[in-house]
Design a protein around this motif. Sequence first.
Motif, PDB file in Angstrom:
ATOM      1  N   ASN A  48     -29.058   7.626  45.359  1.00  0.00           N
ATOM      2  CA  ASN A  48     -29.888   8.794  45.097  1.00  0.00           C
ATOM      3  C   ASN A  48     -29.449   9.925  46.023  1.00  0.00           C
ATOM      4  OD1 ASN A  48     -32.385  10.558  45.837  1.00  0.00           O
ATOM      5  ND2 ASN A  48     -32.937   9.599  43.886  1.00  0.00           N
ATOM      6  N   LYS A  49     -28.975  11.011  45.442  1.00  0.00           N
ATOM      7  CA  LYS A  49     -28.412  12.112  46.230  1.00  0.00           C
ATOM      8  C   LYS A  49     -29.405  12.664  47.252  1.00  0.00           C
ATOM      9  CE  LYS A  49     -28.070  16.150  44.317  1.00  0.00           C
ATOM     10  NZ  LYS A  49     -28.834  17.034  45.243  1.00  0.00           N
ATOM     11  N   ASN A  50     -30.620  12.882  46.835  1.00  0.00           N
ATOM     12  CA  ASN A  50     -31.617  13.465  47.741  1.00  0.00           C
ATOM     13  C   ASN A  50     -31.922  12.535  48.911  1.00  0.00           C
ATOM     14  OD1 ASN A  50     -31.873  15.767  46.136  1.00  0.00           O
ATOM     15  ND2 ASN A  50     -33.463  14.830  44.865  1.00  0.00           N
ATOM     16  N   GLU A  51     -31.970  11.244  48.645  1.00  0.00           N
ATOM     17  CA  GLU A  51     -32.251  10.261  49.691  1.00  0.00           C
ATOM     18  C   GLU A  51     -31.129  10.240  50.737  1.00  0.00           C
ATOM     19  OE1 GLU A  51     -32.406   5.392  50.125  1.00  0.00           O
ATOM     20  OE2 GLU A  51     -32.823   6.314  48.168  1.00  0.00           O
ATOM     21  N   THR A  71     -20.986  20.220  52.535  1.00  0.00           N
ATOM     22  CA  THR A  71     -21.664  18.985  52.920  1.00  0.00           C
ATOM     23  C   THR A  71     -22.381  18.370  51.725  1.00  0.00           C
ATOM     24  OG1 THR A  71     -22.010  19.838  55.165  1.00  0.00           O
ATOM     25  CG2 THR A  71     -23.372  17.976  54.469  1.00  0.00           C
ATOM     26  N   ILE A  72     -23.060  19.203  50.969  1.00  0.00           N
ATOM     27  CA  ILE A  72     -23.767  18.731  49.777  1.00  0.00           C
ATOM     28  C   ILE A  72     -22.761  18.200  48.747  1.00  0.00           C
ATOM     29  CG2 ILE A  72     -25.212  19.437  47.838  1.00  0.00           C
ATOM     30  CD1 ILE A  72     -26.517  21.479  49.718  1.00  0.00           C
ATOM     31  N   SER A  73     -21.654  18.926  48.580  1.00  0.00           N
ATOM     32  CA  SER A  73     -20.627  18.487  47.627  1.00  0.00           C
ATOM     33  C   SER A  73     -19.993  17.174  48.060  1.00  0.00           C
ATOM     34  CB  SER A  73     -19.538  19.567  47.504  1.00  0.00           C
ATOM     35  OG  SER A  73     -20.068  20.767  46.974  1.00  0.00           O
ATOM     36  N   CYS A  74     -19.820  16.998  49.345  1.00  0.00           N
ATOM     37  CA  CYS A  74     -19.256  15.765  49.892  1.00  0.00           C
ATOM     38  C   CYS A  74     -20.137  14.573  49.543  1.00  0.00           C
ATOM     39  CB  CYS A  74     -19.104  15.896  51.410  1.00  0.00           C
ATOM     40  SG  CYS A  74     -18.640  14.369  52.238  1.00  0.00           S
ATOM     41  N   ILE A  75     -21.425  14.690  49.803  1.00  0.00           N
ATOM     42  CA  ILE A  75     -22.361  13.604  49.505  1.00  0.00           C
ATOM     43  C   ILE A  75     -22.391  13.320  48.007  1.00  0.00           C
ATOM     44  CG2 ILE A  75     -24.802  12.941  49.546  1.00  0.00           C
ATOM     45  CD1 ILE A  75     -25.053  14.581  52.144  1.00  0.00           C
ATOM     46  N   ARG A  76     -22.473  14.380  47.212  1.00  0.00           N
ATOM     47  CA  ARG A  76     -22.521  14.223  45.760  1.00  0.00           C
ATOM     48  C   ARG A  76     -21.244  13.568  45.233  1.00  0.00           C
ATOM     49  NH1 ARG A  76     -22.672  19.368  44.247  1.00  0.00           N
ATOM     50  NH2 ARG A  76     -24.945  19.557  44.259  1.00  0.00           N
ATOM     51  N   GLY A  77     -20.100  13.979  45.779  1.00  0.00           N
ATOM     52  CA  GLY A  77     -18.830  13.441  45.309  1.00  0.00           C
ATOM     53  C   GLY A  77     -18.637  11.970  45.618  1.00  0.00           C
ATOM     54  N   VAL A  78     -19.046  11.548  46.809  1.00  0.00           N
ATOM     55  CA  VAL A  78     -18.914  10.140  47.187  1.00  0.00           C
ATOM     56  C   VAL A  78     -19.841   9.274  46.351  1.00  0.00           C
ATOM     57  CG1 VAL A  78     -19.156   8.461  49.050  1.00  0.00           C
ATOM     58  CG2 VAL A  78     -18.180  10.713  49.527  1.00  0.00           C
TER      59      VAL A  78
END
Length: 405
Positions: A48-51, A71-78
């Motif tokens: 879950n991206k938000n978590e 940073t947001i793109s990094c989390i979303r991409g992984v």
Amino acid sequence: MEQTVNIKVKLNILEPNGGMKFSKTMEQYRLACNYVSKYLFDNHFPLNKNEVQKAIYNTIREKFNLKSQMTISCIRGVIARYKTVKAQMKRNSYKYQDINTGEWYRETRDLTWLQKPIIFNRPQVDLQRNRDWSYLSNGQLSINTFDGRVKVNPVCHGFDQYFDGTWKFGLAKLLKTGGKWYLHISATKTVANFDNQTVKHVVGIDRGLRFLATTYDEQGKAVFFDGKAVMRKRAKYQKLRAKLQAKGTKSAKRRLKKLSGRENRWMNDVNHRLSKTLVQKFGANTLFVLEDLTGVSFERTDLPKALRNQNKSWAFYQLEQFLTYKAHLNNSEVIEVSAKYTSQRCPKCGTIKKSNRNHDLHEYHCSNCGYRSNDDRLGAMNIQLLGTQYISGEAQPKFELTTNA
């Protein structure tokens, strides 16, 4: 319905230090991706991206000096990479044989089968439209880095067609291949939903090795797309790969990495050209019908030993992806139907019998009515029939074993 394509744009950097700025940003982004990957692995794969963002957003910004959007793109991409791997593992179940009974079994895999976190080795960075990259009025692209923006000239045949007002740009991926810089841009367009009532052609497609694709349409016409040249080239790659693996030196490993990229790019081009040919051949309002190959084994002991490694399910899946997006842009559709008995069923009398198919001769001979056909053509015929049943209103058409078997 929205359809997304990936546009590959070569970049001509205008300033002397632009490449260094790209490299620095990409390396930090890569390290951040590996940090996120380890976090997901160590914490039972929260997807879950938000978590995840709530848990490690500040740490990533401080540790790797990434900007907010990166940073947001990094989390979303992984997370997206883990979801892709999860889907791939589900499609390709683990097959094993009981040593006592000789029976074969399949077990569905999930992310818990991973023995280590997914590693991001290749430096690259995901860029958000208008925040990290933008298209300037003079035709240049402006790309954000740790050391400010870098302006580049885009080189892409047909790039202007995506500026007709019907396309919406999204995430872009900056990377370097063969000493050259590229930006892979995601573009989305709204296309009309496929209408079953306007179908002009129903085309069954049997994917294989001897023939990359065998098609059969509603007029009873079959077309074979020869795969022998592809098999020979794959065998050549396999032979070279085995030779380099046997050496085991650092230089051999570097060559293996380059070889893998070259082979993937070549197969990517093969599937692009084949899917384009299929869409152009049958035109708009066509329903392309494919087998659902989830869990289907591609072992082929009837092939020469050197070619048995050619059973690459990813290549079949990639062809399906390419065909799907090209079909959507041409007001057509692609569906999957059950692969069960499509290579064993007689299209004339409906008899289902495994022994009717002769793998050595590549022929199907019905023991009930005497019908004969090439086995690839027969598969396409049965797949096409399931497509016509789908058009007639059957949501999940499939063949059932008959009493004639």
